[in-house]
Design a protein around this motif. Structure first.
Motif, PDB file in Angstrom:
ATOM      1  N   ALA A  55       0.855  -1.191   0.000  1.00 15.06           N
ATOM      2  CA  ALA A  55       0.000   0.000   0.000  1.00 15.06           C
ATOM      3  C   ALA A  55       0.888   1.237   0.000  1.00 15.06           C
ATOM      4  N   PHE A  56       0.550   2.186  -0.829  1.00 14.11           N
ATOM      5  CA  PHE A  56       1.271   3.451  -0.864  1.00 14.11           C
ATOM      6  C   PHE A  56       0.558   4.453   0.043  1.00 14.11           C
ATOM      7  N   ALA A  57       1.321   5.378   0.581  1.00 15.48           N
ATOM      8  CA  ALA A  57       0.775   6.356   1.517  1.00 15.48           C
ATOM      9  C   ALA A  57       0.345   7.618   0.772  1.00 15.48           C
ATOM     10  N   HIS A  58      -0.853   8.076   1.046  1.00 20.73           N
ATOM     11  CA  HIS A  58      -1.340   9.346   0.502  1.00 20.73           C
ATOM     12  C   HIS A  58      -1.424  10.343   1.647  1.00 20.73           C
ATOM     13  N   ARG A  59      -0.519  11.297   1.644  1.00 16.23           N
ATOM     14  CA  ARG A  59      -0.464  12.318   2.688  1.00 16.23           C
ATOM     15  C   ARG A  59      -1.346  13.502   2.325  1.00 16.23           C
ATOM     16  N   VAL A  60      -1.939  14.107   3.343  1.00 16.43           N
ATOM     17  CA  VAL A  60      -2.766  15.294   3.137  1.00 16.43           C
ATOM     18  C   VAL A  60      -1.888  16.530   3.296  1.00 16.43           C
ATOM     19  N   ARG A  61      -1.866  17.358   2.269  1.00 17.83           N
ATOM     20  CA  ARG A  61      -1.069  18.583   2.299  1.00 17.83           C
ATOM     21  C   ARG A  61      -1.953  19.728   1.832  1.00 17.83           C
ATOM     22  N   LEU A  62      -1.991  20.811   2.591  1.00 22.64           N
ATOM     23  CA  LEU A  62      -2.765  22.021   2.319  1.00 22.64           C
ATOM     24  C   LEU A  62      -4.255  21.828   2.548  1.00 22.64           C
ATOM     25  N   LEU A  63      -4.795  20.685   2.183  1.00 24.66           N
ATOM     26  CA  LEU A  63      -6.194  20.377   2.480  1.00 24.66           C
ATOM     27  C   LEU A  63      -6.319  19.858   3.910  1.00 24.66           C
ATOM     28  N   VAL A  64      -7.532  19.497   4.317  1.00 26.75           N
ATOM     29  CA  VAL A  64      -7.788  19.098   5.702  1.00 26.75           C
ATOM     30  C   VAL A  64      -8.446  17.724   5.728  1.00 26.75           C
ATOM     31  N   ALA A  65      -8.000  16.875   6.636  1.00 29.79           N
ATOM     32  CA  ALA A  65      -8.636  15.581   6.903  1.00 29.79           C
ATOM     33  C   ALA A  65      -8.354  15.213   8.349  1.00 29.79           C
ATOM     34  N   HIS A  66      -9.394  14.878   9.090  1.00 27.54           N
ATOM     35  CA  HIS A  66      -9.256  14.459  10.492  1.00 27.54           C
ATOM     36  C   HIS A  66     -10.261  13.360  10.777  1.00 27.54           C
ATOM     37  N   ARG A  67      -9.891  12.474  11.672  1.00 28.64           N
ATOM     38  CA  ARG A  67     -10.841  11.501  12.200  1.00 28.64           C
ATOM     39  C   ARG A  67     -11.353  12.031  13.540  1.00 28.64           C
ATOM     40  N   VAL A  68     -12.653  11.916  13.765  1.00 30.48           N
ATOM     41  CA  VAL A  68     -13.259  12.527  14.953  1.00 30.48           C
ATOM     42  C   VAL A  68     -13.950  11.454  15.787  1.00 30.48           C
ATOM     43  N   ASN A  69     -13.989  11.727  17.105  1.00 29.86           N
ATOM     44  CA  ASN A  69     -14.595  10.779  18.048  1.00 29.86           C
ATOM     45  C   ASN A  69     -15.803  11.343  18.780  1.00 29.86           C
ATOM     46  N   ASP A  70     -15.920  12.673  18.802  1.00 31.49           N
ATOM     47  CA  ASP A  70     -17.043  13.261  19.531  1.00 31.49           C
ATOM     48  C   ASP A  70     -17.459  14.566  18.857  1.00 31.49           C
ATOM     49  N   ALA A  71     -18.483  15.212  19.406  1.00 28.91           N
ATOM     50  CA  ALA A  71     -19.042  16.419  18.804  1.00 28.91           C
ATOM     51  C   ALA A  71     -18.040  17.566  18.780  1.00 28.91           C
ATOM     52  N   ALA A  72     -17.217  17.660  19.823  1.00 27.60           N
ATOM     53  CA  ALA A  72     -16.239  18.749  19.883  1.00 27.60           C
ATOM     54  C   ALA A  72     -15.196  18.601  18.774  1.00 27.60           C
ATOM     55  N   GLU A  73     -14.698  17.390  18.577  1.00 23.25           N
ATOM     56  CA  GLU A  73     -13.710  17.159  17.529  1.00 23.25           C
ATOM     57  C   GLU A  73     -14.345  17.370  16.151  1.00 23.25           C
ATOM     58  N   LEU A  74     -15.604  16.983  16.008  1.00 30.53           N
ATOM     59  CA  LEU A  74     -16.306  17.183  14.749  1.00 30.53           C
ATOM     60  C   LEU A  74     -16.421  18.666  14.421  1.00 30.53           C
ATOM     61  N   ALA A  75     -16.797  19.480  15.395  1.00 30.21           N
ATOM     62  CA  ALA A  75     -16.942  20.921  15.167  1.00 30.21           C
ATOM     63  C   ALA A  75     -15.607  21.552  14.791  1.00 30.21           C
ATOM     64  N   ALA A  76     -14.533  21.140  15.488  1.00 27.92           N
ATOM     65  CA  ALA A  76     -13.212  21.693  15.192  1.00 27.92           C
ATOM     66  C   ALA A  76     -12.761  21.306  13.787  1.00 27.92           C
ATOM     67  N   ALA A  77     -13.006  20.044  13.390  1.00 30.89           N
ATOM     68  CA  ALA A  77     -12.597  19.588  12.065  1.00 30.89           C
ATOM     69  C   ALA A  77     -13.379  20.308  10.977  1.00 30.89           C
ATOM     70  N   GLU A  78     -14.676  20.508  11.189  1.00 32.09           N
ATOM     71  CA  GLU A  78     -15.486  21.210  10.192  1.00 32.09           C
ATOM     72  C   GLU A  78     -15.034  22.655  10.033  1.00 32.09           C
ATOM     73  N   ALA A  79     -14.648  23.279  11.132  1.00 31.31           N
ATOM     74  CA  ALA A  79     -14.154  24.653  11.060  1.00 31.31           C
ATOM     75  C   ALA A  79     -12.846  24.712  10.272  1.00 31.31           C
ATOM     76  N   ALA A  80     -11.973  23.712  10.469  1.00 39.46           N
ATOM     77  CA  ALA A  80     -10.706  23.672   9.738  1.00 39.46           C
ATOM     78  C   ALA A  80     -10.947  23.466   8.247  1.00 39.46           C
ATOM     79  N   VAL A  81     -11.914  22.624   7.895  1.00 42.57           N
ATOM     80  CA  VAL A  81     -12.246  22.401   6.486  1.00 42.57           C
ATOM     81  C   VAL A  81     -12.770  23.688   5.855  1.00 42.57           C
TER      82      VAL A  81
END
Length: 642
Positions: free
Chosen positions: A154-180
């Motif tokens: 498997a080759f690795a695809h790194r995220v650069r300049l764009l945003v990608a996060h895995r979230v576990n709760d509502a707080a992390e979801l809100a922070a990730a959406e704001a970053a996007v």
């Protein structure tokens, strides 16, 4: 989890997958259901968990990544409980597992991966095994760990300049959406079209403004192949101006050469920006790059001859031969390095000069932007620096100075990279030619398959020996001092040089188990080119014809290496090219009957026609037949195909 718009995160991911280009999107309730879906799939599959917050472009880039059939999203986020850590080398995921078990991890699995069609059976098996087991982590983490555990590359695809996060709760979801929301997706994609790491000249004199051309080309709906062809036209025009000579023509040619190189960068950037990748486009780009460079060498050689320098064409031939041999070593060392990254290093390999060189190289590469970093990238004489050197020297001086400069820097680069890579390859202690079709990449013909192979020394020793005979005879002919090197008293030695070439080349068929046997293809290329040049020099063949014949040989060999890099099969008409030994025997027979020029012209024309026919078969006829075959309806009677 509900997003800020109120829709479930899983539903938004489904919509994003569709927008990323997925033909069909299905949700699996568990890994058993996923396995059932994978087992009936016929094309690449994009798998994502339900906890990923990312730009749609992240999924699109993952789904269209050209680096390999199976690609995993890798993030630099701090690992959360149950997530899978990964360790990468040279863009490959070489290990995946629990965070605690990988203290040297370079990232964490991003919860999404694209799996190529050939790896789908392994994906289905990994899904069923993960469903039956009781491992830690989310379903998609257990799936990926199981796939990696089955040895799937498997080759690795790194995220650069764009945003990608895995979230576990509502707080992390809100922070990730704001970053996007804070990132302009299209502007980021345009910047991402430029390679993250490139050479000095390209970085500071091309990529600083080439994105303007990329955006304009995209708006005009120009494809990468069209841009490649325009780049070829610029290079050919520059070569013609170099041949014409005169200060206005030389300066104009230098400008066209620079603009042609800009377009050479733009075609790849446009492909990345529009996600317009194809095996044909990658192959064509590789072949066009080499053809452009060597056409420029031809223009410089003719221009130097017009200035009254007797050996202008000889310098052009030397520059082309040197650069081709360098490219062959670059290709095979890259394959070797990738293979070494996938294999566990032996404990005995630790320590020593190879270990220290590897550590030093890693430190320099990590120190992006430092003086040592740019020196390391520049000293190897990459294509940007070559074109810049040609443009500057021909504009300020003349074609002769340009060719000499290319030869001097190219020779120093070959010595530098050759010495360091030899030491590092011995430290790696892995083989590479035993993982590919060595008969194809040695370019053996029918005669080589029939004759016995000596076994006194290793294949590399024989391959080097094969190049020494023609090289010694060529030096003797040039020392003779005739206008074109022709020396009638030495012509009878050409069959002797052929015997040396045959003995050495046939001996190179031995098992390729040594750590330096990755040099065998380059050594054989050098042997055949030197023999052809020697035959031409001894036979008083016009220098431009010798250049043309060697150019055809390089096109044939670049086709082989391009197919290796692009994971394509052998050319359809490869058997009709006679192999290195057959071509050399034919040139010798032409010399014996005194028809060196006619023989070289005829053989070169034949090889060029075979190459063109092979290209048409490989990229037009055979794909069309495959498409027609896949479109034929199948009638089913009683469950049996009819």
């Amino acid at each position: 989890m509900p997003t800020r718009t109120g829709e479930p995160l899983a539903d938004r991911l489904v919509a994003q997958c569709r927008n990323a280009g997925a033909d069909e999107v299905r949700s699996a309730a568990d890994l058993d259901e996923l396995a059932a879906l994978v087992e009936v799939a016929t094309g690449p599959v994009l798998v994502t968990g339900a906890d990923l917050v990312a730009h749609t472009a992240v999924l699109r880039h993952l789904a269209t990544s050209p680096v390999g059939p199976t690609v995993a999203l890798v993030l630099t986020d701090p690992p959360a409980a149950g997530q899978t850590a990964v360790r990468e080398e040279r863009g490959q995921v070489v290990e995946a597992g629990p965070v605690a078990a990988l203290p040297d991890a370079t990232g964490v699995f991003g919860g999404a991966l694209k799996v190529g069609a050939q790896d789908l059976p392994a994906l289905a098996a990994a899904a069923r095994a993960a469903a039956a087991g009781s491992g830690e982590g989310t379903a998609v983490d257990r799936l990926f760990a199981g796939l990696a555990g089955r040895g799937i590359l498997a080759f690795a695809h790194r995220v650069r300049l764009l945003v990608a996060h895995r979230v576990n709760d509502a707080a992390e979801l809100a922070a990730a959406e704001a970053a996007v929301a804070a990132v302009d997706e299209d502007r980021a994609e345009l910047r991402l079209s430029v390679k993250e790491r490139d050479d000095f000249f390209t970085t500071f004199f091309v990529s600083t403004w080439s994105t303007l051309v990329v955006r304009a080309a995209a708006r005009l709906r120009l494809g990468p192949t069209t841009v490649t062809m325009i780049s070829v036209a610029f290079a050919v025009a520059a070569a013609v101006l170099f041949a014409v000579g005169g200060r206005p023509a030389l300066v104009s040619g230098a400008v066209l050469l620079y603009l042609g190189f800009v377009l050479d960068c733009v075609d790849g950037q446009l492909a990345r920006y529009t996600r317009n990748f194809s095996a044909w486009g990658g192959w064509l780009d590789t072949m066009a790059d080499r053809a452009k460079e060597y056409v420029v060498y031809a223009g410089l050689g003719f221009g130097a001859t017009q200035l009254g320098f007797r050996y202008g064409w000889a310098l052009a031939i030397a520059a082309m031969t040197l650069q081709t041999v360098r490219h062959m070593t670059d290709t095979w060392y890259g394959v070797l390095h990738d293979e070494a990254a996938r294999r566990p290093r032996q404990a005995a390999a630790a320590g020593g000069i190879g270990d220290r060189l590897n550590a030093a190289s890693t430190r320099v590469q990590a120190d992006t932007g430092s003086v040592s970093y740019w020196l390391k990238r520049t000293v190897v004489f990459p294509i940007g620096e070559r074109w810049a050197l040609i443009a500057l020297t021909v504009a300020l001086f003349n074609p002769l100075v340009s060719l000499i400069a290319v030869l001097v820097w190219g020779t120093l680069a070959l010595l530098y990279t050759g010495a360091l890579r030899t030491l590092r390859a011995r430290w790696m202690g892995v083989t590479v030619l035993d993982t590919v079709d060595v008969t194809l990449h040695r370019d053996d013909g029918p005669l080589a398959r029939l004759l016995p192979a000596p076994r006194a020394v290793g294949p590399l020793g024989y391959a080097v020996f094969a190049a020494l005979g023609p090289a010694a005879l060529l030096v003797a002919a040039l020392v003779a001092g005739h206008p074109h090197g022709g020396a009638d008293g030495l012509r009878w030695l050409l069959p002797v040089a052929l015997v040396v070439l045959l003995v050495g080349g046939l001996g190179a068929r031995a098992d390729h188990g040594g750590p330096l046997d990755w040099l065998v293809p380059a050594a054989l290329r050098a042997g055949e080119y030197l023999f052809a040049i020697t035959a031409g020099v001894l036979g008083d063949v016009p220098p431009w014809l010798i250049f043309g014949y060697v150019l055809v040989l390089t096109v044939h060999h670049y086709d082989l290496t391009a197919r290796l890099e692009k994971r394509q099969p052998a050319p359809p008409l490869h058997a009709a090219t006679f192999g290195w030994e057959g071509r050399s025997v034919l040139l010798t027979l032409a010399a014996i009957v005194g028809l060196e020029s006619i023989g070289m012209a005829t053989l070169g024309t034949y090889l060029l026609v075979v190459f063109a026919a092979s290209v048409v078969l490989a990229w037009v006829v055979l794909p069309a037949r495959a498409a027609r075959a896949s479109a034929v309806p199948v009638r089913m009677e009683d469950g049996v195909p009819g």
